[in-house]
Design a protein around this motif. Structure first.
Motif, PDB file in Angstrom:
ATOM      1  N   THR A  93      31.518   7.841 -32.944  1.00 27.36           N
ATOM      2  CA  THR A  93      32.015   7.036 -31.817  1.00 27.36           C
ATOM      3  C   THR A  93      31.472   5.614 -31.888  1.00 27.36           C
ATOM      4  O   THR A  93      32.215   4.650 -31.664  1.00 27.36           O
ATOM      5  CB  THR A  93      31.623   7.694 -30.478  1.00 27.36           C
ATOM      6  OG1 THR A  93      32.104   9.030 -30.482  1.00 27.36           O
ATOM      7  CG2 THR A  93      32.233   6.944 -29.303  1.00 27.36           C
ATOM      8  N   LEU A  97      33.472   2.192 -31.883  1.00 26.20           N
ATOM      9  CA  LEU A  97      33.240   1.159 -30.867  1.00 26.20           C
ATOM     10  C   LEU A  97      32.829  -0.182 -31.490  1.00 26.20           C
ATOM     11  O   LEU A  97      33.359  -1.235 -31.130  1.00 26.20           O
ATOM     12  CB  LEU A  97      32.173   1.629 -29.873  1.00 26.20           C
ATOM     13  CG  LEU A  97      32.612   2.756 -28.937  1.00 26.20           C
ATOM     14  CD1 LEU A  97      31.431   3.277 -28.118  1.00 26.20           C
ATOM     15  CD2 LEU A  97      33.726   2.285 -28.003  1.00 26.20           C
ATOM     16  N   PHE A 175      18.097  -2.073 -32.246  1.00 25.54           N
ATOM     17  CA  PHE A 175      18.729  -2.832 -33.331  1.00 25.54           C
ATOM     18  C   PHE A 175      18.690  -4.311 -32.941  1.00 25.54           C
ATOM     19  O   PHE A 175      18.917  -4.652 -31.772  1.00 25.54           O
ATOM     20  CB  PHE A 175      20.174  -2.337 -33.472  1.00 25.54           C
ATOM     21  CG  PHE A 175      20.944  -2.941 -34.609  1.00 25.54           C
ATOM     22  CD1 PHE A 175      20.934  -2.346 -35.861  1.00 25.54           C
ATOM     23  CD2 PHE A 175      21.694  -4.092 -34.422  1.00 25.54           C
ATOM     24  CE1 PHE A 175      21.661  -2.898 -36.913  1.00 25.54           C
ATOM     25  CE2 PHE A 175      22.425  -4.650 -35.467  1.00 25.54           C
ATOM     26  CZ  PHE A 175      22.412  -4.044 -36.714  1.00 25.54           C
TER      27      PHE A 175
HETATM   28  C1  LIG Z   1      28.527   6.069 -25.433  1.00 28.78           C
HETATM   29  C2  LIG Z   1      27.510   6.965 -26.105  1.00 28.78           C
HETATM   30  C3  LIG Z   1      26.497   7.543 -25.363  1.00 28.78           C
HETATM   31  C4  LIG Z   1      25.590   8.414 -25.959  1.00 28.78           C
HETATM   32  N1  LIG Z   1      24.646   9.016 -25.194  1.00 28.78           N
HETATM   33  C5  LIG Z   1      23.813   9.919 -25.760  1.00 28.78           C
HETATM   34  C6  LIG Z   1      22.888  10.655 -24.961  1.00 28.78           C
HETATM   35  O1  LIG Z   1      22.829  10.476 -23.746  1.00 28.78           O
HETATM   36  N2  LIG Z   1      22.099  11.587 -25.583  1.00 28.78           N
HETATM   37  C7  LIG Z   1      22.166  11.821 -26.942  1.00 28.78           C
HETATM   38  O2  LIG Z   1      21.438  12.673 -27.453  1.00 28.78           O
HETATM   39  N3  LIG Z   1      23.028  11.124 -27.713  1.00 28.78           N
HETATM   40  C8  LIG Z   1      23.850  10.198 -27.160  1.00 28.78           C
HETATM   41  N4  LIG Z   1      24.735   9.518 -27.952  1.00 28.78           N
HETATM   42  C9  LIG Z   1      24.647   9.669 -29.423  1.00 28.78           C
HETATM   43  C10 LIG Z   1      23.538   8.737 -30.000  1.00 28.78           C
HETATM   44  O3  LIG Z   1      23.703   7.408 -29.533  1.00 28.78           O
HETATM   45  C11 LIG Z   1      23.559   8.679 -31.538  1.00 28.78           C
HETATM   46  O4  LIG Z   1      24.858   8.381 -31.985  1.00 28.78           O
HETATM   47  C12 LIG Z   1      23.095   9.964 -32.221  1.00 28.78           C
HETATM   48  O5  LIG Z   1      21.809  10.315 -31.740  1.00 28.78           O
HETATM   49  C13 LIG Z   1      23.008   9.771 -33.754  1.00 28.78           C
HETATM   50  O6  LIG Z   1      22.070   8.725 -33.974  1.00 28.78           O
HETATM   51  P1  LIG Z   1      21.808   8.018 -35.349  1.00 28.78           P
HETATM   52  O7  LIG Z   1      20.336   7.775 -35.407  1.00 28.78           O
HETATM   53  O8  LIG Z   1      22.447   8.744 -36.468  1.00 28.78           O
HETATM   54  O9  LIG Z   1      22.514   6.565 -35.274  1.00 28.78           O
HETATM   55  P2  LIG Z   1      23.479   5.968 -34.195  1.00 28.78           P
HETATM   56  O10 LIG Z   1      22.721   5.617 -32.956  1.00 28.78           O
HETATM   57  O11 LIG Z   1      24.693   6.826 -34.054  1.00 28.78           O
HETATM   58  O12 LIG Z   1      23.892   4.587 -34.884  1.00 28.78           O
HETATM   59  C14 LIG Z   1      24.717   4.535 -36.041  1.00 28.78           C
HETATM   60  C15 LIG Z   1      24.399   3.262 -36.793  1.00 28.78           C
HETATM   61  O13 LIG Z   1      24.653   2.149 -35.933  1.00 28.78           O
HETATM   62  C16 LIG Z   1      23.735   1.087 -36.212  1.00 28.78           C
HETATM   63  N5  LIG Z   1      23.135   0.710 -34.934  1.00 28.78           N
HETATM   64  C17 LIG Z   1      22.137   1.320 -34.241  1.00 28.78           C
HETATM   65  N6  LIG Z   1      21.922   0.692 -33.074  1.00 28.78           N
HETATM   66  C18 LIG Z   1      22.804  -0.333 -33.033  1.00 28.78           C
HETATM   67  C19 LIG Z   1      23.063  -1.345 -32.081  1.00 28.78           C
HETATM   68  N7  LIG Z   1      22.382  -1.446 -30.938  1.00 28.78           N
HETATM   69  N8  LIG Z   1      24.037  -2.241 -32.344  1.00 28.78           N
HETATM   70  C20 LIG Z   1      24.729  -2.185 -33.497  1.00 28.78           C
HETATM   71  N9  LIG Z   1      24.545  -1.240 -34.430  1.00 28.78           N
HETATM   72  C21 LIG Z   1      23.580  -0.331 -34.207  1.00 28.78           C
HETATM   73  C22 LIG Z   1      22.737   1.593 -37.217  1.00 28.78           C
HETATM   74  O14 LIG Z   1      23.096   1.085 -38.486  1.00 28.78           O
HETATM   75  C23 LIG Z   1      22.930   3.105 -37.160  1.00 28.78           C
HETATM   76  O15 LIG Z   1      22.672   3.731 -38.372  1.00 28.78           O
HETATM   77  C24 LIG Z   1      25.673   8.669 -27.367  1.00 28.78           C
HETATM   78  C25 LIG Z   1      26.696   8.074 -28.108  1.00 28.78           C
HETATM   79  C26 LIG Z   1      27.612   7.247 -27.493  1.00 28.78           C
HETATM   80  C27 LIG Z   1      28.741   6.652 -28.298  1.00 28.78           C
END
Ligand SMILES: Cc1cc2nc3c(=O)[nH]c(=O)nc-3n(C[C@H](O)[C@H](O)[C@H](O)COP(=O)(O)OP(=O)(O)OC[C@H]3O[C@@H](n4cnc5c(N)ncnc54)[C@H](O)[C@@H]3O)c2cc1C
Length: 194
Positions: A93, A97, A175
């Motif tokens: 997602t 986004l 980030f």
């Molecule tokens: C609207 C929304 C709400 C969510 N709420 C929850 C929740 O309440 N509880 C829960 O457990 N999970 C929630 N999630 C899921 C969570 O945010 C992560 O997607 C999930 O934990 C996987 O994390 P990840 O470490 O793989 O990277 P993700 O957080 O998915 O990020 C993917 C990539 O985006 C990049 N990135 C990271 N931060 C930023 C930033 N600020 N701006 C730009 N790029 C960035 C990095 O390169 C990262 O590898 C939510 C997701 C969405 C879309």
């Protein structure tokens, strides 16, 4: 009425899209597992890892044939086509986004702004992880967090701020939003995305 008039008449105006509570709700068990509206563990609200840990705790390490254990095992490593958990859904997602912000117009028309505002409002109601949706919705409702849609840079930075809000909640590093465009639009200056 011109075709443009009729097009904008069909669109909801910015003021008609009022934030609503998320469409589907569930509950959270004392042990922290998030249930869906059907009372079963919500796959898109929990991580496979957390559900597996909880299942092991509940069963003393032995798998049982319960509603919980049916979704608590991590997907077998040989499979890549299992339903998404909260992490996989979140990563996909955010990719959508941030890509939307990366392709958002530099000078959006009123209807492009209105479409994006509606999209975000609807997403915050229908997102499959209902706890995520509730938090995202109430965060967006705060006046200082309303979507910044006047141009691409504002929207890209707003999306980064929104994502950082979730990162903070989950205890993940924030980030640096100065790099949102390298990450999601142009690629890094080291050329490794070319
Ligand atoms: C609207 C929304 C709400 C969510 N709420 C929850 C929740 O309440 N509880 C829960 O457990 N999970 C929630 N999630 C899921 C969570 O945010 C992560 O997607 C999930 O934990 C996987 O994390 P990840 O470490 O793989 O990277 P993700 O957080 O998915 O990020 C993917 C990539 O985006 C990049 N990135 C990271 N931060 C930023 C930033 N600020 N701006 C730009 N790029 C960035 C990095 O390169 C990262 O590898 C939510 C997701 C969405 C879309």
């Amino acid at each position: 009425m011109t075709s443009k008039d009729s097009e904008s008449a069909d669109r909801p105006s910015e003021t008609t899209v009022l934030p609503q509570p998320p469409a589907h709700k569930g509950t959270i068990t004392k042990s922290g597992i998030i249930l869906g509206p059907d009372g079963k563990p919500c796959r898109s609200c929990n991580s496979y890892r957390d559900m597996a840990n909880m299942s092991a705790l509940l069963t003393g390490g032995k798998a049982k044939s319960t509603a919980l254990s049916k979704v608590t095992s991590p997907p077998p490593s040989e499979r890549t086509d299992c339903p998404p958990d909260v992490e996989q859904l979140g990563r996909s997602t955010w990719t959508l986004l941030h890509s939307l912000s990366a392709t958002y117009p530099e000078s959006p028309t009123p209807s492009q702004k209105s479409d994006m505002k509606s999209f975000l409002s609807i997403l915050s109601r229908v997102y499959p992880c209902w706890v995520c949706a509730e938090d995202f919705s109430s965060w967006m409702k705060q006046p200082s967090n309303s979507p910044q849609l006047d141009n691409q840079e504002d929207f890209g930075r707003w999306m980064c701020k929104a994502h950082n809000e979730v990162n903070k909640k989950l205890g993940k590093p924030e980030f640096d939003c100065n790099f949102w465009k390298e990450r999601w639009k142009d690629g890094w200056k080291d050329g490794r995305c070319d």
